[in-house]
Write a protein that holds these residues in place. Structure first.
Motif, PDB file in Angstrom:
ATOM      1  N   UNK A  23      23.352  52.355  43.838  1.00  0.00           N
ATOM      2  CA  UNK A  23      23.005  53.494  44.596  1.00  0.00           C
ATOM      3  C   UNK A  23      22.704  54.813  44.030  1.00  0.00           C
ATOM      4  N   UNK A  24      23.662  55.176  43.158  1.00  0.00           N
ATOM      5  CA  UNK A  24      23.557  56.151  42.513  1.00  0.00           C
ATOM      6  C   UNK A  24      22.710  56.421  41.464  1.00  0.00           C
ATOM      7  N   UNK A  25      22.406  55.096  40.709  1.00  0.00           N
ATOM      8  CA  UNK A  25      21.386  54.736  39.761  1.00  0.00           C
ATOM      9  C   UNK A  25      19.917  54.530  40.117  1.00  0.00           C
ATOM     10  N   UNK A  26      19.904  54.078  41.537  1.00  0.00           N
ATOM     11  CA  UNK A  26      18.514  53.773  41.908  1.00  0.00           C
ATOM     12  C   UNK A  26      17.738  55.256  42.116  1.00  0.00           C
ATOM     13  N   UNK A  27      18.463  56.624  42.152  1.00  0.00           N
ATOM     14  CA  UNK A  27      18.051  57.705  42.383  1.00  0.00           C
ATOM     15  C   UNK A  27      17.303  58.216  41.226  1.00  0.00           C
ATOM     16  N   UNK A  28      17.389  57.488  39.898  1.00  0.00           N
ATOM     17  CA  UNK A  28      16.503  57.663  38.615  1.00  0.00           C
ATOM     18  C   UNK A  28      15.318  57.258  38.588  1.00  0.00           C
ATOM     19  N   UNK A  29      14.927  56.374  39.520  1.00  0.00           N
ATOM     20  CA  UNK A  29      13.628  55.565  39.291  1.00  0.00           C
ATOM     21  C   UNK A  29      12.367  56.399  39.458  1.00  0.00           C
ATOM     22  N   UNK A  67      11.203  60.849  40.942  1.00  0.00           N
ATOM     23  CA  UNK A  67      11.539  62.271  41.723  1.00  0.00           C
ATOM     24  C   UNK A  67      11.728  62.028  43.316  1.00  0.00           C
ATOM     25  N   UNK A  68      12.531  62.567  43.914  1.00  0.00           N
ATOM     26  CA  UNK A  68      12.829  62.682  45.354  1.00  0.00           C
ATOM     27  C   UNK A  68      13.919  61.688  45.862  1.00  0.00           C
ATOM     28  N   UNK A  69      13.997  61.370  46.726  1.00  0.00           N
ATOM     29  CA  UNK A  69      15.110  60.676  47.317  1.00  0.00           C
ATOM     30  C   UNK A  69      14.328  59.146  47.966  1.00  0.00           C
ATOM     31  N   UNK A 117      15.952  56.120  46.619  1.00  0.00           N
ATOM     32  CA  UNK A 117      17.530  55.748  47.219  1.00  0.00           C
ATOM     33  C   UNK A 117      17.138  55.193  48.701  1.00  0.00           C
ATOM     34  N   UNK A 118      16.242  55.712  49.505  1.00  0.00           N
ATOM     35  CA  UNK A 118      16.067  55.251  50.677  1.00  0.00           C
ATOM     36  C   UNK A 118      15.559  53.716  50.478  1.00  0.00           C
ATOM     37  N   UNK A 119      14.690  53.317  49.871  1.00  0.00           N
ATOM     38  CA  UNK A 119      14.035  52.160  49.630  1.00  0.00           C
ATOM     39  C   UNK A 119      15.203  50.963  49.192  1.00  0.00           C
TER      40      UNK A 119
END
Length: 104
Positions: free
Chosen positions: A55-61, A63-65, A68-70
Motif C-alpha cells: 500500500x505504501x509503495x502504491x502511492x508512488x505510481x 501524484x496524489x492519493x 492508494x485509493x484505487x
C-alpha cells in the motif's frame, strides 16, 4: 549577510522541514491504511506487514492519493465501500500527523 538573506534561508529551511514532515505523515498514513486493510483481508504477522508495504509503495505510481485509493478499492472489493475507505484515509491521515508530530 543581510537580514533579508537570513529570513530567506529561514523560510527555505522551514519549507524543507514541512515538506519532509508531510512526506513522512503520508507514508505513515499509507502504512496504517495497509495494516487496516490487511486486517479486513484476514492477513496477520509478516503477511500483513508485507501487504502494508504494498500500500505504501502504491502511492508512488502517480501524484496524489488516488493510486492508494484505487489499490485499496480493488483489494477490498466486497469488504469495504468507497465511503468507508475514504473516511479511513482521512481518519488515518490525522492519526499519522499526530504520531509524526509527537516524534519530532
Amino acid at each position: 549577510m543581510t537580514t533579508f538573506d537570513d529570513r530567506e534561508r529561514s523560510f527555505e529551511t522551514k519549507f524543507a522541514h514541512d515538506a519532509e514532515l508531510r512526506f513522512k505523515a503520508e507514508a505513515r498514513r499509507n502504512r496504517l491504511l495497509g495494516e487496516w486493510a490487511a486486517g479486513l483481508l484476514g492477513k496477520t504477522g509478516d503477511e500483513a506487514r508485507t501487504y502494508a508495504l504494498t500500500v505504501v509503495t502504491s502511492d508512488f505510481e502517480e501524484p496524489g492519493e488516488d493510486d492508494v485509493f484505487r489499490k485499496l478499492s480493488e483489494d477490498l472489493a466486497g469488504r469495504a465501500d468507497e465511503a468507508t475507505i475514504r473516511a479511513k484515509m482521512v481518519e488515518l491521515r490525522e492519526e499519522a500527523r499526530r504520531q509524526i508530530a509527537s516524534e519530532a
